[in-house]
Design an enzyme around this catalytic site. Structure first.
Site, short mmCIF file in Angstrom:
data_model
loop_
_atom_site.label_atom_id
_atom_site.label_comp_id
_atom_site.label_asym_id
_atom_site.label_seq_id
_atom_site.Cartn_x
_atom_site.Cartn_y
_atom_site.Cartn_z
N LYS A 114 0.82 -1.22 0.00
CA LYS A 114 0.00 0.00 0.00
C LYS A 114 0.85 1.26 0.00
CE LYS A 114 -4.19 -1.96 1.91
NZ LYS A 114 -5.39 -1.71 2.67
N LYS A 197 -8.13 -10.21 -10.57
CA LYS A 197 -9.26 -10.10 -9.64
C LYS A 197 -10.09 -8.87 -9.99
CE LYS A 197 -8.98 -8.46 -5.42
NZ LYS A 197 -9.13 -8.16 -4.01
N LYS A 200 -11.83 -2.41 -7.64
CA LYS A 200 -12.18 -1.01 -7.94
C LYS A 200 -11.01 -0.28 -8.57
CE LYS A 200 -11.40 0.34 -3.13
NZ LYS A 200 -11.74 -0.87 -2.35
#
Ligand code: ADP
Ligand code: NA
Length: 330
Positions: A114, A197, A200
């Site tokens: 992240k 996958k 968003k």
């Protein structure tokens, strides 16, 4: 007999949840409220670990709650609340920060992923310690079970480690949760790139099915889903990822087993499967839209549901926090 306690949190997403969120998480929440004393929260405190526009965050948090209710969470059967409405999360989060080793926190692999996305210099300390807040989220409710995907396994292990450490040092305070890794849960792939996958953060919006998009737009995405040059409808994740993904979604939405679907579509082309799936999705999503709009159009009801949820959550969380403070000498 008391039902086992379950706890799960979901981030408020800009605009809408997508079909992967629904089939991979929210649907399980709905099922678990029958078998468990389930606590579900929209984790707005986790959302601020990366920059957020205040008005958008507030709107997205309410939108997330409205979608969870529209998807079938029943405030009479589960406890649904907004994380920041229960201040004990931040309070126990601090306590947990103080018993976590710096090296231990540094080994959390999601921070590396992240923070790489943020740019190392821009990543906040909040992003670094968010797994520790997640530990507090779980321990506050004395959760027996935490329904999570494989990607959260390391965080559940941290939760167990910190709970055992606290209990060992200060006396038994926290239930040690068992990971409830939901393997049987559908993993949904991008309709244009069925090896990735559905997410968003998809590169192209054409493969992403947002629940609150115009159903006509989503139907078109199903009809133009990428498959392969063969014609046989058979479940084979390696050779036929596109077809397999469509079969998974069909099976999840209709409850028909995949072998039965293979039989049902024997001798039929991909077009039939895609068209049927487009129709099935539209039929499922249309009432979901209506229910979401009802909650958003009636802010008083939504506020009251969330206030009651926060009150129920606080009753449990405050008791746990008081015990932890007391044992620590606070
Ligand atoms: P995204 O991957 O789009 O950023 P999140 O990480 O916010 O979604 O995921 C919220 C929940 O939805 C998690 O429980 C996650 O495991 C589940 N989820 C997300 N994408 C998928 C997918 N494609 N298939 C199945 N479950 C998914
Ligand atoms: Na994710």
């Amino acid at each position: 007999l008391e039902r086992p306690r379950a706890l799960s949190g979901i981030q408020p997403t800009a605009g809408s949840f997508h079909l992967g969120n629904y089939l991979g998480a929210i649907r399980q929440y709905v099922a678990l409220q029958e078998s468990h004393d389930a606590f579900y929260m929209v984790v707005d405190l986790h959302a601020i670990t990366v920059p957020q526009d205040p008005a958008e965050l507030r709107a997205n948090t309410r939108l997330a709650a409205a979608q969870l209710l529209a998807a079938g969470l029943d405030p009479d059967r589960c406890t649904l609340f907004i994380q920041s409405h229960v201040p004990e999360h931040a309070q126990l989060g601090w306590v947990m920060n103080c018993i976590t080793g710096f090296g231990e926190a540094s080994r959390m692999t999601q921070f590396k992923d992240k923070s790489a996305k943020q740019g190392a210099d821009r990543a906040t300390v909040g992003l670094f310690t968010y797994p520790i807040l997640q530990v507090a989220d779980i321990l506050l409710y004395q959760a027996d079970s935490v329904p999570v995907g494989e990607d959260q396994r390391q965080h559940i292990e941290l939760t167990r480690d910190l709970a055992e450490r606290f209990n060992g040092r200060y006396g038994h305070t926290f239930t040690i949760p068992a990971p409830h890794i939901v393997r049987e849960v559908a993993k949904i792939y991008d309709l244009q790139d069925p090896t990735a996958k559905m997410s968003k953060s998809a590169v192209s919006p054409k493969g992403l099915v947002n629940l609150l998009d115009d159903p006509k737009v989503s139907a078109k995405k199903f009809r133009s889903a990428v498959t392969d040059t063969d014609t046989v409808i058979r479940y084979d994740e390696t050779e036929k990822p596109g077809v397999s993904n469509l079969l998974t979604i069909h099976s999840a939405l209709t409850g028909t087993g995949i072998p039965e679907l293979e039989q049902q579509y024997e001798g039929k082309g991909y077009g039939a499967l895609k068209t049927d799936l487009a129709d099935i999705f539209v039929e499922w999503v249309t009432p979901f839209h209506e229910r979401t709009r009802e909650y958003l159009g009636d802010p008083e009801t939504l506020d009251s549901v969330l206030a009651k949820g926060a009150e129920k959550a606080r009753a449990v969380a405050a008791e746990t926090l008081a015990a932890a403070y007391d044992r620590m000498g606070l």
